[in-house]
Design a protein around this motif. Structure first.
Motif, PDB file in Angstrom:
ATOM      1  N   SER A  71       0.819  -1.212   0.000  1.00 58.00           N
ATOM      2  CA  SER A  71       0.000   0.000   0.000  1.00 58.00           C
ATOM      3  C   SER A  71       0.855   1.266   0.000  1.00 58.00           C
ATOM      4  N   VAL A  72       1.935   1.271   0.767  1.00 56.03           N
ATOM      5  CA  VAL A  72       2.784   2.469   0.816  1.00 56.03           C
ATOM      6  C   VAL A  72       3.544   2.637  -0.493  1.00 56.03           C
ATOM      7  N   PHE A  74       2.542   1.772  -3.460  1.00 55.86           N
ATOM      8  CA  PHE A  74       1.613   2.275  -4.476  1.00 55.86           C
ATOM      9  C   PHE A  74       1.227   3.729  -4.206  1.00 55.86           C
ATOM     10  N   GLN A  75       1.141   4.120  -2.934  1.00 56.26           N
ATOM     11  CA  GLN A  75       0.857   5.521  -2.615  1.00 56.26           C
ATOM     12  C   GLN A  75       2.015   6.410  -3.065  1.00 56.26           C
ATOM     13  N   VAL A  76       3.243   5.938  -2.847  1.00 57.16           N
ATOM     14  CA  VAL A  76       4.419   6.692  -3.296  1.00 57.16           C
ATOM     15  C   VAL A  76       4.409   6.829  -4.816  1.00 57.16           C
ATOM     16  N   LYS A  82       1.846   6.896  -6.761  1.00 60.07           N
ATOM     17  CA  LYS A  82       0.819   7.893  -7.083  1.00 60.07           C
ATOM     18  C   LYS A  82       1.362   9.303  -6.851  1.00 60.07           C
ATOM     19  N   ASN A  83       2.045   9.502  -5.740  1.00 56.07           N
ATOM     20  CA  ASN A  83       2.601  10.822  -5.433  1.00 56.07           C
ATOM     21  C   ASN A  83       3.645  11.247  -6.457  1.00 56.07           C
ATOM     22  N   GLU A 108       1.924  12.446  -9.490  1.00 54.71           N
ATOM     23  CA  GLU A 108       1.278  13.740  -9.254  1.00 54.71           C
ATOM     24  C   GLU A 108       2.265  14.898  -9.262  1.00 54.71           C
ATOM     25  N   ILE A 148       0.531   3.040 -12.400  1.00 52.19           N
ATOM     26  CA  ILE A 148       0.023   4.060 -11.466  1.00 52.19           C
ATOM     27  C   ILE A 148       0.596   5.434 -11.810  1.00 52.19           C
ATOM     28  N   GLU A 164      -1.428   8.901 -13.361  1.00 50.79           N
ATOM     29  CA  GLU A 164      -1.405  10.249 -12.783  1.00 50.79           C
ATOM     30  C   GLU A 164      -0.893  11.285 -13.774  1.00 50.79           C
TER      31      GLU A 164
END
Length: 426
Positions: free
Chosen positions: A97-98, A100-102, A104-105, A108, A133, A137
């Motif tokens: 999860s972390v 994939f969040q990174v 995404k960031n 962005e 991912i 973005e």
């Protein structure tokens, strides 16, 4: 080069610091504001030989920058490393999860072409998911920056992580883009004088190489623990057996020490994740399942010896423990055998006195507010009023103890050793 390292845990902090040591400008990014503040103040959240001095030196020089501002790092970097944690999820898979969040960031915030390197240990196929991912973005933003994905698994051993980073035995680069490969080689050139140590492969093979390496080492440990348990039953000396086995050049001596089982941040979660990867792909990895089972059982060996000697009810008994970290040279207690041993003894009513050269503070957080545990400042202090001494972690300072001191202080002269799994009475 200008580099961003996302994550200031074990891998990220060591990797970023060692890159800065060679003159690169490194932005170490973390969302934990307190951790970043501490790092800026020269307070290191982990114990690793040589790391603190290198962090302070390079931060003061200005080429090791600690910040929570990911955009700042990305805007000034040529290469971005993802080095966040991938802990074991409740189902045994790697929790991504972390990661994939990174990803995404990054999508962005990136503002130019970039090489994105996965340093975190991730299952096969994760690089493809990260790429999708990030691209999603970028498409949302209506921009078209070129980015190349690389898998560059770490092979750091806790306790010697700085040495392993500065003098790697191999550098695996998972990429099929020639320009990207050359840039990664340029980055690692100061650390690798022998260019045969560069191993180039596709991303999926690089991701698998990390898991396969850790699974092999974990297998050797569990195998030798089984041999040790058989040796005890038949009257053989596992230390002598190890010499006989390790002298075979096809085998060697590394990771053939018997003990309480493996722990730490890598082997338990990586073996579990590799088992799950196989099962998801339709294959049941029987050997790895047994490696895991043997390891879980091994953590109970010393507990069972204590119960055989003192009975199931350990009320009004005190036990001294030398060694809390999962291995010497670190303060890491993740999946440490000592945690299992202590919890089992406490459940049986015992009280504990414990000492470790580096991990007492970590242990205090794990067992906080438990009045049945006392952490001592000296290895001999744990012996006072203790019924038995249990050596869990083979720190050097435990290898040649004063046996007269042990004899004089212990109530009952029972000394349980992790390394050969034998009970000795003095």
């Amino acid at each position: 080069m200008n580099i961003t390292v996302i994550g200031t845990g074990y891998v990220g902090l060591v990797t970023g610091t060692c890159f800065s040591e060679m003159g690169n400008n490194v932005y170490c990014i973390d969302i934990d504001e307190e951790k970043i503040k501490s790092l800026k103040d020269g307070i290191i959240p982990i114990y690793e030989q040589h790391l603190e001095g290198m962090v302070i030196k390079n931060h003061n020089k200005g080429n090791l920058i600690f910040t929570t501002a990911l955009e700042e790092g990305l805007s000034k970097s040529d290469i971005c490393f993802i080095a966040v944690g991938t802990p074991m999820a409740s189902d045994g898979c790697a929790d991504l999860s972390v990661v994939f969040q990174v990803a995404k960031n990054i999508g962005e915030l990136m503002s130019h072409d970039l090489i994105i390197v996965t340093k975190s240990t991730v299952p096969v196929g994760t690089g493809d998911k990260i790429e999708k991912i990030i691209q999603k973005e970028l498409d949302k933003r209506g921009v078209n920056y070129n980015f190349q994905m690389v898998s560059n698994p770490e092979f750091l051993k806790e306790g010697t992580a700085v040495e392993d980073s500065m003098r790697p035995d191999r550098v695996i680069i998972g990429s099929e883009d020639e320009k990207t490969i050359n840039m990664m080689k340029e980055l690692y050139a100061p650390y690798v004088k022998n260019h045969d140590r560069f191993i180039i492969m596709d991303i999926r093979s690089a991701e698998m190489s990390k898991y396969a390496s850790n699974a092999m080492l974990a297998t050797r440990i569990s195998f030798m623990n089984e041999i040790a348990n058989i040796c005890e039953k038949v009257g053989a000396d596992v230390n002598k057996v190890r010499l006989g086995v390790g002298s075979d050049k096809r085998i060697g001596y590394s990771f053939l020490y018997a003990g309480c089982g493996y722990g730490g941040s890598c082997f338990p979660k990586d073996v579990s994740a590799l088992i799950k990867t196989g099962e998801i792909a339709g294959y049941s990895p029987k050997i790895l399942n047994e490696v895991e089972n043997v390891n879980n059982n091994q953590k109970m060996v010393l507990v069972n010896k204590i119960r055989e000697k003192f009975g199931e009810n350990l009320s009004n008994l005190s036990f001294g423990i030398w060694g809390l970290s999962f291995k010497p040279g670190t303060d890491d207690m993740r999946e440490a055998p000592s945690v299992v041993i202590i919890n089992e003894l406490l459940k049986s009513g015992a009280s504990i006195k414990a000492y470790d050269p580096k991990a007492c503070e970590v242990a205090e957080n794990i067992f906080k507010n438990n009045e049945n545990i006392e952490f001592c400042n000296s290895k001999y202090d744990v012996l006072n009023d203790s019924n038995s001494l249990i050596i869990v972690t083979e720190w050097n300072e435990f290898k040649s103890p004063d046996f007269n001191e042990i004899h004089d202080r212990l109530k009952i002269k029972l000394y349980l050793m992790v390394e050969i799994n034998l009970t000795r009475n003095y």
